[in-house]
Design a protein around this motif. Sequence first.
Motif, PDB file in Angstrom:
ATOM      1  N   TYR A 117     -11.742   6.986   5.445  1.00 49.70           N
ATOM      2  CA  TYR A 117     -12.549   7.468   4.147  1.00 49.70           C
ATOM      3  C   TYR A 117     -11.916   6.831   2.867  1.00 49.70           C
ATOM      4  O   TYR A 117     -12.740   6.641   1.808  1.00 49.70           O
ATOM      5  CB  TYR A 117     -12.087   9.132   4.037  1.00 49.70           C
ATOM      6  N   GLU A 118     -10.957   5.893   2.994  1.00 52.86           N
ATOM      7  CA  GLU A 118     -10.314   5.117   1.778  1.00 52.86           C
ATOM      8  C   GLU A 118     -10.566   3.934   1.802  1.00 52.86           C
ATOM      9  O   GLU A 118     -11.106   3.107   2.752  1.00 52.86           O
ATOM     10  CB  GLU A 118      -8.771   5.616   1.646  1.00 52.86           C
ATOM     11  N   ARG A 119     -10.898   3.401   0.546  1.00 50.43           N
ATOM     12  CA  ARG A 119     -11.463   1.992   0.110  1.00 50.43           C
ATOM     13  C   ARG A 119     -10.413   1.269  -0.550  1.00 50.43           C
ATOM     14  O   ARG A 119     -10.788   0.697  -1.406  1.00 50.43           O
ATOM     15  CB  ARG A 119     -12.695   2.139  -0.325  1.00 50.43           C
ATOM     16  N   ASN A 120      -9.082   1.568  -0.447  1.00 46.89           N
ATOM     17  CA  ASN A 120      -7.903   1.120  -1.363  1.00 46.89           C
ATOM     18  C   ASN A 120      -6.853   0.769  -0.592  1.00 46.89           C
ATOM     19  O   ASN A 120      -6.829   1.427   0.632  1.00 46.89           O
ATOM     20  CB  ASN A 120      -7.712   1.646  -2.701  1.00 46.89           C
ATOM     21  N   PHE A 121      -5.757  -0.117  -0.893  1.00 44.50           N
ATOM     22  CA  PHE A 121      -4.753  -0.406  -0.248  1.00 44.50           C
ATOM     23  C   PHE A 121      -3.501   0.336  -0.629  1.00 44.50           C
ATOM     24  O   PHE A 121      -2.205   0.169  -0.263  1.00 44.50           O
ATOM     25  CB  PHE A 121      -4.427  -1.815  -0.454  1.00 44.50           C
ATOM     26  N   ARG A 122      -3.799   1.344  -1.353  1.00 50.27           N
ATOM     27  CA  ARG A 122      -2.422   2.233  -1.776  1.00 50.27           C
ATOM     28  C   ARG A 122      -1.573   2.644  -0.896  1.00 50.27           C
ATOM     29  O   ARG A 122      -0.426   2.578  -1.037  1.00 50.27           O
ATOM     30  CB  ARG A 122      -3.134   3.308  -2.702  1.00 50.27           C
ATOM     31  N   LEU A 123      -2.179   3.304   0.205  1.00 49.92           N
ATOM     32  CA  LEU A 123      -1.331   4.012   1.178  1.00 49.92           C
ATOM     33  C   LEU A 123      -0.314   2.875   1.901  1.00 49.92           C
ATOM     34  O   LEU A 123       0.970   3.052   1.795  1.00 49.92           O
ATOM     35  CB  LEU A 123      -2.009   4.816   2.213  1.00 49.92           C
ATOM     36  N   PHE A 124      -0.908   1.857   2.325  1.00 47.51           N
ATOM     37  CA  PHE A 124       0.004   0.923   2.941  1.00 47.51           C
ATOM     38  C   PHE A 124       0.758   0.086   2.255  1.00 47.51           C
ATOM     39  O   PHE A 124       1.913  -0.394   2.630  1.00 47.51           O
ATOM     40  CB  PHE A 124      -0.983   0.340   4.098  1.00 47.51           C
ATOM     41  N   ALA A 125       0.300  -0.113   0.788  1.00 46.27           N
ATOM     42  CA  ALA A 125       1.128  -0.879  -0.183  1.00 46.27           C
ATOM     43  C   ALA A 125       2.520   0.116  -0.367  1.00 46.27           C
ATOM     44  O   ALA A 125       3.594  -0.345  -0.365  1.00 46.27           O
ATOM     45  CB  ALA A 125       0.522  -1.040  -1.155  1.00 46.27           C
ATOM     46  N   VAL A 126       2.414   1.187  -0.446  1.00 46.64           N
ATOM     47  CA  VAL A 126       3.563   2.221  -0.543  1.00 46.64           C
ATOM     48  C   VAL A 126       4.461   2.223   0.743  1.00 46.64           C
ATOM     49  O   VAL A 126       5.515   1.909   0.473  1.00 46.64           O
ATOM     50  CB  VAL A 126       3.209   3.463  -0.844  1.00 46.64           C
ATOM     51  N   LEU A 127       3.919   2.073   1.852  1.00 41.39           N
ATOM     52  CA  LEU A 127       4.788   2.364   2.967  1.00 41.39           C
ATOM     53  C   LEU A 127       5.351   0.813   3.282  1.00 41.39           C
ATOM     54  O   LEU A 127       6.645   0.771   3.658  1.00 41.39           O
ATOM     55  CB  LEU A 127       3.780   2.468   4.303  1.00 41.39           C
ATOM     56  N   ILE A 128       4.514  -0.287   2.996  1.00 43.78           N
ATOM     57  CA  ILE A 128       5.149  -1.549   2.888  1.00 43.78           C
ATOM     58  C   ILE A 128       6.569  -1.573   2.078  1.00 43.78           C
ATOM     59  O   ILE A 128       7.557  -1.930   2.524  1.00 43.78           O
ATOM     60  CB  ILE A 128       4.186  -2.585   2.832  1.00 43.78           C
ATOM     61  N   LEU A 129       6.052  -1.217   0.939  1.00 48.18           N
ATOM     62  CA  LEU A 129       7.324  -1.350  -0.263  1.00 48.18           C
ATOM     63  C   LEU A 129       8.475  -0.253   0.226  1.00 48.18           C
ATOM     64  O   LEU A 129       9.724  -0.809  -0.025  1.00 48.18           O
ATOM     65  CB  LEU A 129       6.683  -0.799  -1.405  1.00 48.18           C
ATOM     66  N   PHE A 130       8.235   0.552   0.413  1.00 54.79           N
ATOM     67  CA  PHE A 130       9.090   1.832   0.940  1.00 54.79           C
ATOM     68  C   PHE A 130      10.104   1.324   2.208  1.00 54.79           C
ATOM     69  O   PHE A 130      11.375   1.423   1.951  1.00 54.79           O
ATOM     70  CB  PHE A 130       8.455   3.237   1.565  1.00 54.79           C
ATOM     71  N   TYR A 131       9.667   0.920   3.240  1.00 56.13           N
ATOM     72  CA  TYR A 131      10.298   0.474   4.382  1.00 56.13           C
ATOM     73  C   TYR A 131      11.013  -1.094   4.280  1.00 56.13           C
ATOM     74  O   TYR A 131      11.947  -1.160   4.795  1.00 56.13           O
ATOM     75  CB  TYR A 131       9.417   0.348   5.521  1.00 56.13           C
ATOM     76  N   ALA A 132      10.464  -1.830   3.315  1.00 50.46           N
ATOM     77  CA  ALA A 132      11.075  -2.972   3.146  1.00 50.46           C
ATOM     78  C   ALA A 132      12.186  -3.084   1.919  1.00 50.46           C
ATOM     79  O   ALA A 132      13.411  -3.607   2.790  1.00 50.46           O
ATOM     80  CB  ALA A 132       9.847  -3.992   2.428  1.00 50.46           C
ATOM     81  N   ILE A 133      12.079  -2.193   1.115  1.00 49.86           N
ATOM     82  CA  ILE A 133      13.255  -1.963   0.261  1.00 49.86           C
ATOM     83  C   ILE A 133      14.535  -1.149   1.207  1.00 49.86           C
ATOM     84  O   ILE A 133      15.606  -1.530   0.990  1.00 49.86           O
ATOM     85  CB  ILE A 133      13.122  -1.296  -0.933  1.00 49.86           C
ATOM     86  N   ARG A 134      14.013  -0.303   2.082  1.00 48.72           N
ATOM     87  CA  ARG A 134      15.006   0.462   2.912  1.00 48.72           C
ATOM     88  C   ARG A 134      15.679  -0.390   3.947  1.00 48.72           C
ATOM     89  O   ARG A 134      16.894  -0.314   4.182  1.00 48.72           O
ATOM     90  CB  ARG A 134      14.350   1.447   3.649  1.00 48.72           C
ATOM     91  N   ALA A 135      14.849  -1.420   4.573  1.00 48.48           N
ATOM     92  CA  ALA A 135      15.380  -2.311   5.386  1.00 48.48           C
ATOM     93  C   ALA A 135      16.589  -3.225   4.751  1.00 48.48           C
ATOM     94  O   ALA A 135      17.577  -3.503   5.284  1.00 48.48           O
ATOM     95  CB  ALA A 135      14.597  -3.432   5.908  1.00 48.48           C
ATOM     96  N   ILE A 136      16.486  -3.681   3.626  1.00 51.68           N
ATOM     97  CA  ILE A 136      17.365  -4.390   2.518  1.00 51.68           C
ATOM     98  C   ILE A 136      18.757  -3.577   2.549  1.00 51.68           C
ATOM     99  O   ILE A 136      19.730  -4.077   2.861  1.00 51.68           O
ATOM    100  CB  ILE A 136      16.698  -4.978   1.302  1.00 51.68           C
ATOM    101  N   HIS A 137      18.429  -2.363   2.198  1.00 53.51           N
ATOM    102  CA  HIS A 137      19.620  -1.286   1.968  1.00 53.51           C
ATOM    103  C   HIS A 137      20.452  -1.143   3.168  1.00 53.51           C
ATOM    104  O   HIS A 137      21.578  -1.438   3.174  1.00 53.51           O
ATOM    105  CB  HIS A 137      19.121   0.008   1.473  1.00 53.51           C
ATOM    106  N   LEU A 138      19.637  -1.256   4.355  1.00 51.45           N
ATOM    107  CA  LEU A 138      20.366  -1.005   5.607  1.00 51.45           C
ATOM    108  C   LEU A 138      21.372  -2.094   6.141  1.00 51.45           C
ATOM    109  O   LEU A 138      22.261  -2.039   6.586  1.00 51.45           O
ATOM    110  CB  LEU A 138      19.332  -0.666   6.838  1.00 51.45           C
ATOM    111  N   ASN A 139      20.996  -3.177   5.498  1.00 52.06           N
ATOM    112  CA  ASN A 139      21.657  -4.478   6.065  1.00 52.06           C
ATOM    113  C   ASN A 139      22.464  -5.022   5.036  1.00 52.06           C
ATOM    114  O   ASN A 139      23.524  -5.913   5.313  1.00 52.06           O
ATOM    115  CB  ASN A 139      20.465  -5.484   6.499  1.00 52.06           C
ATOM    116  N   ILE A 140      22.498  -4.532   3.761  1.00 55.04           N
ATOM    117  CA  ILE A 140      23.524  -5.167   2.576  1.00 55.04           C
ATOM    118  C   ILE A 140      24.568  -4.062   2.548  1.00 55.04           C
ATOM    119  O   ILE A 140      25.726  -4.321   2.074  1.00 55.04           O
ATOM    120  CB  ILE A 140      22.927  -5.345   1.402  1.00 55.04           C
ATOM    121  N   PHE A 141      24.594  -2.922   3.153  1.00 57.92           N
ATOM    122  CA  PHE A 141      25.499  -1.643   2.892  1.00 57.92           C
ATOM    123  C   PHE A 141      25.360  -0.874   4.237  1.00 57.92           C
ATOM    124  O   PHE A 141      24.329  -0.228   4.686  1.00 57.92           O
ATOM    125  CB  PHE A 141      25.259  -0.795   1.793  1.00 57.92           C
TER     126      PHE A 141
END
Length: 274
Positions: A117-141
């Motif tokens: 139903y959707e025609r934008n990249f909003r959902l996966f843009a949020v998920l990519i950003l959320f888990y990418a920043i989380r992965a950085i946090h997990l490896n620096i602390f």
Amino acid sequence: MATKNDEAVHYNGEDLKSFYFPNKFDHRQSAVPGNPCYNFRFRIFIFFTYIVVTQLGEIFGTPSDNINGIWDWGHLLTTPVNQLYQEHRWFSAMMQISSALILDFAFFYVSLYWVLYERNFRLFAVLILFYAIRAIHLNIFKLEYSPNYYWEDPLVPSLVVKYGKYSDFFYSGHVGFLTICALEMRKVGKRYMALFFFICSIFQAFIVISFAIHYTIDVPGGYIFSHYFFNMVCYWEAKIDFILKRIANCCSRTNKTIRIAYENDTEKQQPTAI
């Protein structure tokens, strides 16, 4: 009434050649004229109140205890539940499977809704950003495991949940993912599903704290980061889709050029008729 300028940019149009974001709103003003912030004395009052509150917060709100190891209020409160998990394997397995089923359902439901139903990249843009920043946090602390850490495999596979010992603490992906699902459903007008996912996020918060696979601070962190990233992507949504379109157009032109070159080479290699 729509004007000519309002129709100048079509967000979903195929003829979009350039993108312009007008800045028509004076952000020094309020969208609600007449609110108390227009009163100068009110602004002065807020200014001095803020100074007083911050000073009181530094005096009474900042702990100075010398703690050896980690002190977690949420783990202390849920210790009896954690002991039940370890003493009764069927109970812990039931709670783990319930948690995993909710997360798997949320993943499939929201993802397939986006596909259909959707025609934008909003959902996966949020998920990519959320888990990418989380992965950085997990490896620096990295933090040590809680003494009550208990996350054994219930022998029922899950697509999005992994079992065993992993130091993926700050911030909670269980809570953050469901919060993103709830925000996305609210954005597209499915309020009941949004409420369902938000309630499920509270259940997940209890699960990760009571099993001691997350520290208590990880849970509000998951809520805050997911909400912040969702709002940020919504703010940049049109630009993200426009950049995605430009990339797709470049890839399309590249593939077309390669295909034309291949066809020309093929024609040159054809034998000449005698």
